[in-house]
Design a protein around this motif. Structure first.
Motif, PDB file in Angstrom:
ATOM      1  N   GLU A 107       0.827  -1.209   0.000  1.00  0.00           N
ATOM      2  CA  GLU A 107       0.000   0.000   0.000  1.00  0.00           C
ATOM      3  C   GLU A 107       0.866   1.266   0.000  1.00  0.00           C
ATOM      4  O   GLU A 107       0.508   2.269  -0.638  1.00  0.00           O
ATOM      5  CB  GLU A 107      -0.920  -0.008   1.221  1.00  0.00           C
ATOM      6  CG  GLU A 107      -2.005   1.055   1.161  1.00  0.00           C
ATOM      7  CD  GLU A 107      -3.038   0.915   2.260  1.00  0.00           C
ATOM      8  OE1 GLU A 107      -3.910   1.800   2.356  1.00  0.00           O
ATOM      9  OE2 GLU A 107      -2.956  -0.069   3.038  1.00  0.00           O
ATOM     10  N   THR A 111       0.617   4.070  -2.780  1.00  0.00           N
ATOM     11  CA  THR A 111       0.349   5.462  -2.368  1.00  0.00           C
ATOM     12  C   THR A 111       1.427   6.401  -2.878  1.00  0.00           C
ATOM     13  O   THR A 111       1.135   7.513  -3.352  1.00  0.00           O
ATOM     14  CB  THR A 111       0.256   5.542  -0.835  1.00  0.00           C
ATOM     15  OG1 THR A 111      -0.749   4.644  -0.360  1.00  0.00           O
ATOM     16  CG2 THR A 111      -0.083   6.951  -0.381  1.00  0.00           C
ATOM     17  N   SER A 114       0.836   6.955  -6.481  1.00  0.00           N
ATOM     18  CA  SER A 114      -0.300   7.855  -6.718  1.00  0.00           C
ATOM     19  C   SER A 114       0.069   9.301  -6.431  1.00  0.00           C
ATOM     20  O   SER A 114      -0.405  10.221  -7.122  1.00  0.00           O
ATOM     21  CB  SER A 114      -1.482   7.425  -5.850  1.00  0.00           C
ATOM     22  OG  SER A 114      -1.215   7.652  -4.479  1.00  0.00           O
ATOM     23  N   ILE A 115       0.936   9.523  -5.435  1.00  0.00           N
ATOM     24  CA  ILE A 115       1.384  10.892  -5.143  1.00  0.00           C
ATOM     25  C   ILE A 115       2.197  11.433  -6.315  1.00  0.00           C
ATOM     26  O   ILE A 115       2.030  12.595  -6.726  1.00  0.00           O
ATOM     27  CB  ILE A 115       2.209  10.913  -3.837  1.00  0.00           C
ATOM     28  CG1 ILE A 115       1.292  10.681  -2.624  1.00  0.00           C
ATOM     29  CG2 ILE A 115       2.947  12.246  -3.678  1.00  0.00           C
ATOM     30  CD1 ILE A 115       2.032  10.527  -1.319  1.00  0.00           C
ATOM     31  N   LEU A 118      -0.229  12.367  -9.035  1.00  0.00           N
ATOM     32  CA  LEU A 118      -0.944  13.599  -8.692  1.00  0.00           C
ATOM     33  C   LEU A 118      -0.039  14.821  -8.818  1.00  0.00           C
ATOM     34  O   LEU A 118      -0.476  15.885  -9.299  1.00  0.00           O
ATOM     35  CB  LEU A 118      -1.504  13.498  -7.274  1.00  0.00           C
ATOM     36  CG  LEU A 118      -2.694  12.562  -7.079  1.00  0.00           C
ATOM     37  CD1 LEU A 118      -3.028  12.421  -5.596  1.00  0.00           C
ATOM     38  CD2 LEU A 118      -3.922  13.088  -7.832  1.00  0.00           C
ATOM     39  N   ARG A 185      -5.523  16.792  -2.454  1.00  0.00           N
ATOM     40  CA  ARG A 185      -5.425  15.337  -2.617  1.00  0.00           C
ATOM     41  C   ARG A 185      -4.000  14.859  -2.347  1.00  0.00           C
ATOM     42  O   ARG A 185      -3.791  13.810  -1.708  1.00  0.00           O
ATOM     43  CB  ARG A 185      -5.862  14.924  -4.023  1.00  0.00           C
ATOM     44  CG  ARG A 185      -7.355  14.975  -4.240  1.00  0.00           C
ATOM     45  CD  ARG A 185      -7.767  14.106  -5.423  1.00  0.00           C
ATOM     46  NE  ARG A 185      -7.049  14.438  -6.635  1.00  0.00           N
ATOM     47  CZ  ARG A 185      -7.433  15.338  -7.532  1.00  0.00           C
ATOM     48  NH1 ARG A 185      -8.560  16.013  -7.338  1.00  0.00           N
ATOM     49  NH2 ARG A 185      -6.708  15.567  -8.613  1.00  0.00           N
ATOM     50  N   ILE A 186      -3.033  15.633  -2.832  1.00  0.00           N
ATOM     51  CA  ILE A 186      -1.632  15.253  -2.595  1.00  0.00           C
ATOM     52  C   ILE A 186      -1.313  15.292  -1.101  1.00  0.00           C
ATOM     53  O   ILE A 186      -0.656  14.386  -0.562  1.00  0.00           O
ATOM     54  CB  ILE A 186      -0.696  16.193  -3.385  1.00  0.00           C
ATOM     55  CG1 ILE A 186      -0.842  15.919  -4.889  1.00  0.00           C
ATOM     56  CG2 ILE A 186       0.752  16.003  -2.940  1.00  0.00           C
ATOM     57  CD1 ILE A 186      -0.098  16.901  -5.765  1.00  0.00           C
ATOM     58  N   GLU A 188      -3.421  14.918   1.338  1.00  0.00           N
ATOM     59  CA  GLU A 188      -4.120  13.782   1.968  1.00  0.00           C
ATOM     60  C   GLU A 188      -3.368  12.474   1.741  1.00  0.00           C
ATOM     61  O   GLU A 188      -3.205  11.667   2.669  1.00  0.00           O
ATOM     62  CB  GLU A 188      -5.531  13.684   1.386  1.00  0.00           C
ATOM     63  CG  GLU A 188      -6.366  12.559   1.993  1.00  0.00           C
ATOM     64  CD  GLU A 188      -7.729  12.451   1.348  1.00  0.00           C
ATOM     65  OE1 GLU A 188      -8.400  11.417   1.555  1.00  0.00           O
ATOM     66  OE2 GLU A 188      -8.131  13.396   0.629  1.00  0.00           O
ATOM     67  N   ARG A 189      -2.892  12.268   0.517  1.00  0.00           N
ATOM     68  CA  ARG A 189      -2.158  11.048   0.208  1.00  0.00           C
ATOM     69  C   ARG A 189      -0.824  11.012   0.967  1.00  0.00           C
ATOM     70  O   ARG A 189      -0.376   9.955   1.418  1.00  0.00           O
ATOM     71  CB  ARG A 189      -1.900  10.937  -1.289  1.00  0.00           C
ATOM     72  CG  ARG A 189      -3.146  10.869  -2.157  1.00  0.00           C
ATOM     73  CD  ARG A 189      -4.076   9.739  -1.729  1.00  0.00           C
ATOM     74  NE  ARG A 189      -3.515   8.435  -1.973  1.00  0.00           N
ATOM     75  CZ  ARG A 189      -4.054   7.300  -1.571  1.00  0.00           C
ATOM     76  NH1 ARG A 189      -5.176   7.320  -0.856  1.00  0.00           N
ATOM     77  NH2 ARG A 189      -3.470   6.144  -1.833  1.00  0.00           N
ATOM     78  N   ARG A 190      -0.187  12.188   1.114  1.00  0.00           N
ATOM     79  CA  ARG A 190       1.060  12.234   1.885  1.00  0.00           C
ATOM     80  C   ARG A 190       0.812  11.880   3.350  1.00  0.00           C
ATOM     81  O   ARG A 190       1.613  11.166   3.966  1.00  0.00           O
ATOM     82  CB  ARG A 190       1.689  13.627   1.774  1.00  0.00           C
ATOM     83  CG  ARG A 190       2.318  13.920   0.429  1.00  0.00           C
ATOM     84  CD  ARG A 190       3.046  15.254   0.451  1.00  0.00           C
ATOM     85  NE  ARG A 190       3.596  15.582  -0.852  1.00  0.00           N
ATOM     86  CZ  ARG A 190       4.747  15.083  -1.330  1.00  0.00           C
ATOM     87  NH1 ARG A 190       5.437  14.221  -0.607  1.00  0.00           N
ATOM     88  NH2 ARG A 190       5.181  15.440  -2.515  1.00  0.00           N
ATOM     89  N   HIS A 192      -1.643  10.034   4.431  1.00  0.00           N
ATOM     90  CA  HIS A 192      -1.933   8.597   4.441  1.00  0.00           C
ATOM     91  C   HIS A 192      -0.636   7.791   4.355  1.00  0.00           C
ATOM     92  O   HIS A 192      -0.473   6.767   5.052  1.00  0.00           O
ATOM     93  CB  HIS A 192      -2.846   8.252   3.269  1.00  0.00           C
ATOM     94  CG  HIS A 192      -3.229   6.809   3.195  1.00  0.00           C
ATOM     95  ND1 HIS A 192      -3.900   6.152   4.214  1.00  0.00           N
ATOM     96  CD2 HIS A 192      -3.004   5.863   2.221  1.00  0.00           C
ATOM     97  CE1 HIS A 192      -4.092   4.892   3.878  1.00  0.00           C
ATOM     98  NE2 HIS A 192      -3.559   4.690   2.672  1.00  0.00           N
ATOM     99  N   LEU A 193       0.309   8.270   3.529  1.00  0.00           N
ATOM    100  CA  LEU A 193       1.597   7.593   3.400  1.00  0.00           C
ATOM    101  C   LEU A 193       2.365   7.626   4.728  1.00  0.00           C
ATOM    102  O   LEU A 193       2.963   6.628   5.141  1.00  0.00           O
ATOM    103  CB  LEU A 193       2.415   8.268   2.288  1.00  0.00           C
ATOM    104  CG  LEU A 193       3.798   7.675   1.994  1.00  0.00           C
ATOM    105  CD1 LEU A 193       3.675   6.232   1.538  1.00  0.00           C
ATOM    106  CD2 LEU A 193       4.533   8.518   0.943  1.00  0.00           C
TER     107      LEU A 193
END
Length: 471
Positions: A107, A111, A114-115, A118, A185-186, A188-190, A192-193
């Protein structure tokens, strides 16, 4: 002459004294010998008594030592079984954590990708936005909106320029919102990472801690096995005693189940007999009513064959419904238990560990030796209660050497057995509900209050693996 007479007398006196001494000395010797013999006999009896007392004391000490050794061996075996259960649980935890870490790693990789995607999209949007702004204002912003409008050659052109500016403003706001959304979004993904990496680090630490505990448990297990193998003969004797107790329990359970089967068969036969009598009585009553109706209506037309047939069918139908209802109730009781296979309650609540599994298992210390378990042995905390895994009826309560109090609960053709209870909270014949407490499990004071429940499930006398039935 006188001298000669004296000599003769003296010789006679000497002979008499010698004769007396000859008689007296043996008598004294015999008396002394008898006295010596009696003294020796007394000393011999006392010695025998002392030897007997010493031997009895040695036997008592040896028995105490053997009992102590047996208790210590059982204690060590129970500790080893518990430790092996902990080792198996630790291994399972390590494997589960390893799988979790691998999943987190995958994951994290997804992630991070995906970053990157993005960020690439954000950069493209920014470049497109900047290019559009530069093309719109080639003179570096010298021309403002008002001059752009008033420089039109006609009113229609000025109106078109107003509309264009409005559309451009909406487009710019839309693009700015899209850029802000992409930035969000970036972020949020960071985040999450970051959370994933924290979780992965935590899982790594927990896995390492569990591996250290597992290594300690394995070392302790090896030491226990090494110590126990030195007591090979005592272990085999203890194992023999355990097998005797387990066999005695099996025989007692088989005897009780056979007696219960015979009782159920007698009750079923009696029930069928009552139903047959009731059926005959109903048939007789129906025949009597038909005859009475024929007599009363003798002057009238006799009932048609269809009506007579209908009356007989009614009687048969009534009897059939009663038979089916009883059969359905029995099927529901048996079927309900069987249909819940794998979903039955566990026989204890709270934390537990299975220290002896069902069936044939290799002995933990004796090579080439197997043990056989008719159920599972569950270790719990002191004061824990055994509970019914499903609704049923208490069929027997009894005691057995090595198992303390035992409760049998019948669920149709299935039976659950709860052995190793210190006290029982139900009575024979009680109907119990699923989850109802049956009694307190015995804690052994000679084994650090270790608390173990022996649990079995049987289909009549057929032994089943409880772990396949409970959850």
């Amino acid at each position: 002459m006188v001298t000669s007479g004296l000599n003769i007398w003296f010789r006679r006196a000497v002979l008499i004294m010698v004769a007396l001494l000859a008689v007296t000395v043996p008598a004294d010797a015999q008396r002394r010998a008898k006295k010596s013999t009696r003294s020796q006999q007394q000393r011999s009896v006392e010695a025998v008594k002392k030897d007997k007392t010493r031997t009895q004391r040695q036997i008592s000490e040896m028995t105490t030592k053997l009992n102590t050794t047996a208790k210590e061996l059982n204690k060590q075996i129970n500790r080893l079984n518990s430790l092996n259960a902990d080792i198996e649980q630790s291994r399972s935890t390590v494997e589960r954590l390893k799988t979790h870490i691998d999943s987190l790693g995958s994951e994290i990789h997804v992630t991070a990708d995906s970053i990157n995607v993005l960020e690439g999209e954000l950069e493209d949007m920014r470049r497109a936005y900047q290019k559009a702004m530069r093309e719109l204002q080639p003179h570096g912003g010298e021309m403002n909106a008002l001059s752009f409008i008033f420089s039109a050659k006609s009113f229609a052109e000025a109106y078109q320029r107003v509309r264009y500016l409005r559309q451009f403003s909406a487009w710019r706001e839309k693009k700015a919102a899209a850029i802000e959304e992409a930035i969000g979004r970036i972020a949020e993904r960071r985040q999450h990472l970051t959370n994933l990496r924290h979780a992965q680090d935590k899982a790594y630490r927990k896995a390492e801690d569990t591996r250290r505990v597992l290594a300690q448990q394995q070392d302790e297990s090896k030491q226990l096995v090494s110590n126990l193998r030195k007591e090979d003969s005592a272990l085999r004797k203890s194992l023999t005693e355990q097998k005797k107790r387990a066999s005695a329990l099996d025989r007692e359970l088989d005897k009780l189940i056979a007696a219960e089967q015979a009782r159920i068969a007698r009750e079923e036969a009696a029930r069928k007999k009552r139903e047959a009598q009731a059926k005959r009585k109903a048939s007789q009553q129906a025949s009597a009513k038909e005859k009475q109706g024929a007599t009363v209506a003798n002057s009238q037309a006799s009932p048609s064959s269809s009506e007579a047939s209908k009356s007989a069918k009614d009687v048969a139908s009534a009897n059939a419904r009663t038979q089916t209802a009883a059969s359905t109730a029995a099927n529901e009781l048996s079927g309900s238990f069987e249909s819940n296979k794998g979903k039955l309650l566990f026989p204890v609540s709270g934390t537990y560990k299975i220290v002896r599994k069902f069936g044939r298992q290799p002995h933990p210390t004796l090579p080439h030796v197997e043990t056989d378990n008719s159920g599972i042995d569950i270790e719990v905390k002191k004061g824990a209660q055994a509970r019914a895994v499903y609704a049923g009826k208490v069929s027997y309560i009894f005691k057995q050497d090595g198992f303390n109090s035992i409760v049998m609960v019948r669920h149709g053709k299935y039976i659950t057995i709860y052995a190793g209870l210190a006290s029982v909270g139900v009575k024979q014949g009680d109907n119990v509900k699923a989850g109802q407490n049956l009694g307190t499990i015995y804690s052994d004071p000679d084994d650090a209050n270790r608390t173990i429940l022996h649990f079995e499930i049987r289909n009549e006398r057929q032994k089943l693996n409880p772990t396949l039935w409970v959850r």
